[in-house]
Design an enzyme around this catalytic site. Sequence first.
Site, PDB file in Angstrom:
ATOM      1  N   HIS A 203       8.760   7.204   8.161  1.00 33.82           N
ATOM      2  CA  HIS A 203       9.407   7.311   6.847  1.00 33.82           C
ATOM      3  C   HIS A 203      10.828   7.780   7.059  1.00 33.82           C
ATOM      4  O   HIS A 203      11.083   8.656   7.880  1.00 33.82           O
ATOM      5  CB  HIS A 203       8.638   8.287   5.947  1.00 33.82           C
ATOM      6  CG  HIS A 203       7.385   7.683   5.402  1.00 33.82           C
ATOM      7  ND1 HIS A 203       7.311   7.153   4.138  1.00 33.82           N
ATOM      8  CD2 HIS A 203       6.178   7.493   5.968  1.00 33.82           C
ATOM      9  CE1 HIS A 203       6.089   6.667   3.938  1.00 33.82           C
ATOM     10  NE2 HIS A 203       5.380   6.855   5.033  1.00 33.82           N
TER      11      HIS A 203
ATOM     12  N   ARG B 220       0.839  -1.208   0.000  1.00 29.75           N
ATOM     13  CA  ARG B 220       0.000   0.000   0.000  1.00 29.75           C
ATOM     14  C   ARG B 220       0.879   1.266   0.000  1.00 29.75           C
ATOM     15  O   ARG B 220       1.047   1.903  -1.033  1.00 29.75           O
ATOM     16  CB  ARG B 220      -0.955  -0.024   1.217  1.00 29.75           C
ATOM     17  CG  ARG B 220      -2.119   0.948   1.103  1.00 29.75           C
ATOM     18  CD  ARG B 220      -1.771   2.390   1.429  1.00 29.75           C
ATOM     19  NE  ARG B 220      -1.218   2.566   2.763  1.00 29.75           N
ATOM     20  CZ  ARG B 220      -0.707   3.719   3.196  1.00 29.75           C
ATOM     21  NH1 ARG B 220      -0.669   4.782   2.408  1.00 29.75           N
ATOM     22  NH2 ARG B 220      -0.207   3.823   4.413  1.00 29.75           N
ATOM     23  N   ASP B 221       1.477   1.604   1.127  1.00 27.07           N
ATOM     24  CA  ASP B 221       2.282   2.828   1.198  1.00 27.07           C
ATOM     25  C   ASP B 221       3.428   2.756   0.193  1.00 27.07           C
ATOM     26  O   ASP B 221       3.785   3.757  -0.444  1.00 27.07           O
ATOM     27  CB  ASP B 221       2.836   2.995   2.627  1.00 27.07           C
ATOM     28  CG  ASP B 221       3.074   4.444   2.999  1.00 27.07           C
ATOM     29  OD1 ASP B 221       3.124   5.297   2.094  1.00 27.07           O
ATOM     30  OD2 ASP B 221       3.215   4.739   4.203  1.00 27.07           O
TER      31      ASP B 221
ATOM     32  N   HIS C 240       4.709   4.488  12.708  1.00 25.77           N
ATOM     33  CA  HIS C 240       4.822   4.467  11.246  1.00 25.77           C
ATOM     34  C   HIS C 240       5.827   5.550  10.839  1.00 25.77           C
ATOM     35  O   HIS C 240       5.514   6.734  10.882  1.00 25.77           O
ATOM     36  CB  HIS C 240       3.428   4.752  10.669  1.00 25.77           C
ATOM     37  CG  HIS C 240       3.352   4.806   9.173  1.00 25.77           C
ATOM     38  ND1 HIS C 240       2.890   3.745   8.419  1.00 25.77           N
ATOM     39  CD2 HIS C 240       3.648   5.791   8.295  1.00 25.77           C
ATOM     40  CE1 HIS C 240       2.909   4.084   7.134  1.00 25.77           C
ATOM     41  NE2 HIS C 240       3.365   5.327   7.032  1.00 25.77           N
TER      42      HIS C 240
ATOM     43  N   CYS D  59       4.142   9.205   0.406  1.00 28.54           N
ATOM     44  CA  CYS D  59       2.817   9.756   0.134  1.00 28.54           C
ATOM     45  C   CYS D  59       2.861  10.689  -1.069  1.00 28.54           C
ATOM     46  O   CYS D  59       3.680  11.604  -1.129  1.00 28.54           O
ATOM     47  CB  CYS D  59       2.304  10.523   1.354  1.00 28.54           C
ATOM     48  SG  CYS D  59       0.675  11.220   1.021  1.00 28.54           S
TER      49      CYS D  59
ATOM     50  N   ASN E 299       9.023   4.179   3.585  1.00 28.06           N
ATOM     51  CA  ASN E 299       9.010   3.799   4.992  1.00 28.06           C
ATOM     52  C   ASN E 299      10.366   3.240   5.387  1.00 28.06           C
ATOM     53  O   ASN E 299      11.161   2.856   4.526  1.00 28.06           O
ATOM     54  CB  ASN E 299       7.968   2.691   5.225  1.00 28.06           C
ATOM     55  CG  ASN E 299       6.582   3.157   4.895  1.00 28.06           C
ATOM     56  OD1 ASN E 299       6.153   3.099   3.757  1.00 28.06           O
ATOM     57  ND2 ASN E 299       5.881   3.658   5.889  1.00 28.06           N
TER      58      ASN E 299
END
Length: 298
Positions: free
Chosen positions: A207, A13-14, A205, A238, A247
């Site tokens: 990055h 996903r990310d 979470h 993002c 990430n």
Amino acid sequence: MGRRIDIVEVGPRDGLQNDPANLSVDQKLEFIARLEAAGVRRMESGSFVSPKAVPKMADSPAVFAGLDRAKPTRHIALALNETGVRRAIEARADEINFVLVAGEGFGRRNQGMSPQESADMLARCAPLVLEEGIPLSATISVAFGDPYDGDVDIGVVGSLAAQAQRAGVAELALGDTIGAATPWDVRRRIDRVRMEAPDVFLRMHFHDTRGAGLANVFAAVEAGVDVIDASCGGIGGCPFAPAATGNVATEDVVWMLERAGFETGLDLGRLIDTAKWLETVLGHPVASSLSRAGAFPV
Ligand code: COA
Ligand code: ZN
């Protein structure tokens, strides 16, 4: 037995939402299967947002339809609004992760919402998820800094956490969407959230945009957090954050933790192989250190 740290894999996903490559549904499913073979048991497998906003996630319903449900993996769907929540339920998500936002500038651009509007949206959507018996989690995005507005008030993060708890969120992540966190700020914000939302389980979470990613993981683990998001290869970011990077890389986090005696249940060799496989399907190198250097000891 060392202390257990659970990694939530967010690569599908990310990771993929912002990569220049366009993977087919079959390639995404292969990525997911390789991660499962490496021991991943919880993973963000897609997001149910506007396909105009994030074209790379437009095929998430097809990805969810193609998942091997015989495997024990908990497949998480990301949602930011009621349409997204309904689509995620329809796709038989095992868990729904709702995105709150701590900054106005990013909130307007990413999801057309202020921080309070995102909390109100969660309050409206949570019953839909809970009455289906689906576990509900949330991530507070830009919890350490907003790319447009700068510093984010810790009070806003605390207030969003309290509202998430009231809405019935079981697990809450503090999201450092743009790599603005430092280990000391990680500690402060964890302490604040624990004060304002004592019943929610915490996840982090990060990055690795400014080099502090693994240091921030260390700070979170030292503060007692047991769940960390990471993406294989360190891919992603993002699309609504300028200069976004991926990430913290799953294999880098796993190597650091396991070398220190923690248990993640993940197979480092298979993660590294998956990161290298990713380079072939994405058509570019990935950012992780372990995919270049390999594990130590060899
Ligand atoms: N899934 C699919 N389509 C959606 C949707 C969803 N969850 N939510 C809204 N839409 C569609 C609407 O049907 C509408 O379509 P139309 O233009 O064909 O009529 C359009 O999107 C606009 O809807 P609206 O409710 O006005 O939303 P918005 O324009 O205020 O956008 C979001 C809000 C949340 C839908 C949008 O900003 C978004 O999807 N952002 C995603 C950001 C993201 O994923 N960032 C990375 C992860 S944090
Ligand atoms: Zn992220």
